[in-house]
Design a protein around this motif. Sequence first.
Motif, PDB file in Angstrom:
ATOM      1  N   GLU A  93     -26.800 -42.980   9.523  1.00 20.28           N
ATOM      2  CA  GLU A  93     -28.249 -42.802   9.697  1.00 20.28           C
ATOM      3  C   GLU A  93     -28.834 -44.094  10.249  1.00 20.28           C
ATOM      4  O   GLU A  93     -28.684 -45.147   9.633  1.00 20.28           O
ATOM      5  CB  GLU A  93     -28.907 -42.500   8.343  1.00 20.28           C
ATOM      6  N   GLU A  94     -29.429 -43.998  11.405  1.00 23.79           N
ATOM      7  CA  GLU A  94     -30.066 -45.180  12.001  1.00 23.79           C
ATOM      8  C   GLU A  94     -31.304 -44.674  12.708  1.00 23.79           C
ATOM      9  O   GLU A  94     -31.244 -43.645  13.373  1.00 23.79           O
ATOM     10  CB  GLU A  94     -29.162 -45.815  13.071  1.00 23.79           C
ATOM     11  N   PRO A  95     -32.425 -45.378  12.582  1.00 22.83           N
ATOM     12  CA  PRO A  95     -33.579 -44.932  13.367  1.00 22.83           C
ATOM     13  C   PRO A  95     -33.282 -45.075  14.858  1.00 22.83           C
ATOM     14  O   PRO A  95     -32.549 -45.985  15.257  1.00 22.83           O
ATOM     15  CB  PRO A  95     -34.700 -45.890  12.937  1.00 22.83           C
ATOM     16  N   GLU A  96     -33.815 -44.159  15.668  1.00 18.85           N
ATOM     17  CA  GLU A  96     -33.623 -44.269  17.119  1.00 18.85           C
ATOM     18  C   GLU A  96     -34.599 -45.306  17.645  1.00 18.85           C
ATOM     19  O   GLU A  96     -35.800 -45.123  17.577  1.00 18.85           O
ATOM     20  CB  GLU A  96     -33.858 -42.912  17.802  1.00 18.85           C
ATOM     21  N   VAL A  97     -34.063 -46.417  18.144  1.00 16.56           N
ATOM     22  CA  VAL A  97     -34.940 -47.472  18.665  1.00 16.56           C
ATOM     23  C   VAL A  97     -34.730 -47.600  20.162  1.00 16.56           C
ATOM     24  O   VAL A  97     -33.691 -47.234  20.690  1.00 16.56           O
ATOM     25  CB  VAL A  97     -34.646 -48.839  17.997  1.00 16.56           C
TER      26      VAL A  97
END
Lengths: 368, 160
Positions: A146-150
């Motif tokens: 899980e990683e924010p889309e940056v």
Amino acid sequence: MYVAVKGGEAAIRNAHKLLADRRRGDRDVAPIQLDQIVEQMSLAVDRVMAEGSLYDPELAALAIKQARGDLIEAIFLVRAYRTTLPRFGYTKALETAQMQIERRISATFKDLPGGQLLGPTFDYTHRLLDPELAEDAPIEAPDQREEPEVFTPRVTDILGHDGMIEEDGELPEGAVAGDLTREPLTFPLERDLRLQALARGDEGFLLGLAYSTQRGYARSHPFVGEIRIGEVEIELDVAELDFPLTLGTIRVTECQMVNQFKGSAKQPPQFTRGYGLVFGQSERKAMSMSLCDRALRARELGEDITATAQDEEFVISHSDNVQSTGFVEHLKLPHYVDFQAELDLIRRMRAEHEHNRLAGVETKEAAE
Amino acid sequence: MIKEDTQSTKTGSGPDLQRKAAMALLAQATAPEIAAFWAGWGDKPEVETLRGPETGLVMLRGRIGGAGAPFNLGEATVTRATVRLGNGAVGHAYALGRHREKVRLAAVFDALWQQPECREAVEEVVLAPIADRLERNRTLKHAETAATKVDFFTMVRGDD
């Protein structure tokens, strides 16, 4: 006298029938399907699309199957196919900064926004053959995180602000990008045409030249600023609508090579850049392209032209493998008449040579 | 050139953006997907094909250095179609690849989407599932790529 002869029709017909048979191989082995080639030989498909200069994975797969895996033959087939289609237009320039990233690495900066994403790479494998692949062992699903889309800026944009590195290349005001599929090349070229030629150039040829620059021929102290692979959207302006249409996405590989530059009368010392952009996942080609692009900018940057990799006419004239293979391979076609003429010529030259030799002996004897 | 229907927007504002988004989704539909949507569509209109479906090429452009002057990168196959429904509404579609029937159906759904009475149905039955699939793929790919992110750490030094 020129005498036209013909023949070999039956031989050619049977040779092609034999080719079709050998292409199919042992009938007890299942025939390979195009979707298998697209899915499981995807880097071969990418190479055919890049050097065939036509993005269409199913067509590239068909070409590979038809060419029995001979990729240059497959590239030739794709190039021939494209000449049968009308051109609808030129797309808007694709925005690699907006790419959905599948791999992104930098050899110059450890910590950068978006991070170092290894993606599906051969790097760090041990290059040991895996006997399990010979079987049909099930493959585990990849891990997820899980990683924010940056937003993942290009490394060169991060470096660019303080003038340590040159800006993206520009063409003179009002210049329209040249298209070598429409106009024959005339040297010297601008960088846009060189990049078009390099993007479709032979990977092996460009790789060898790129390597030569590292070994000291046109040395340019390169670093990989960034390599990114992923999908970008394609947009096209069409006459019937007032807004650009999204046609879908394609996968590309982009390489930003960063090179030392000691400066010239015109420019202060700064990092210069070579650029590579290639269809599909094709890191070796994108890196080679960027090294060649940088070497070929010698004239623009006021560098001495001392090496082959800097010789624009040499590099670009010989980078296209369809042209190269066409001219090299044409040598095997019948040259009976040309050869007969050369044979006659050699016979005459030999006779003359013999005559002169004997004459020489006589004069020498006479002198004595 | 084909005359655009009067209800098509010429303003370059909101409605254009909505139709652009709808057409982008239709372009990214798979051939089986859109065929299934059409098969399930009740009350099918009469469809006349005005152009195509035909396959051609577009020259794709990159930019020098990533954001500099444009250059020609290479071509891609594109298929386009224009259709007219029984009530006169005209629909267009363009998509990468050579799937003619897919693109013809995309043009039909573009025409239907422009009908106020059909738009909601097109969005629910056709566009939403395509958007969902694309979003699921995108999220999955992002998560799989993120799992390959390098986490640097400093080795503990033994000199204190």
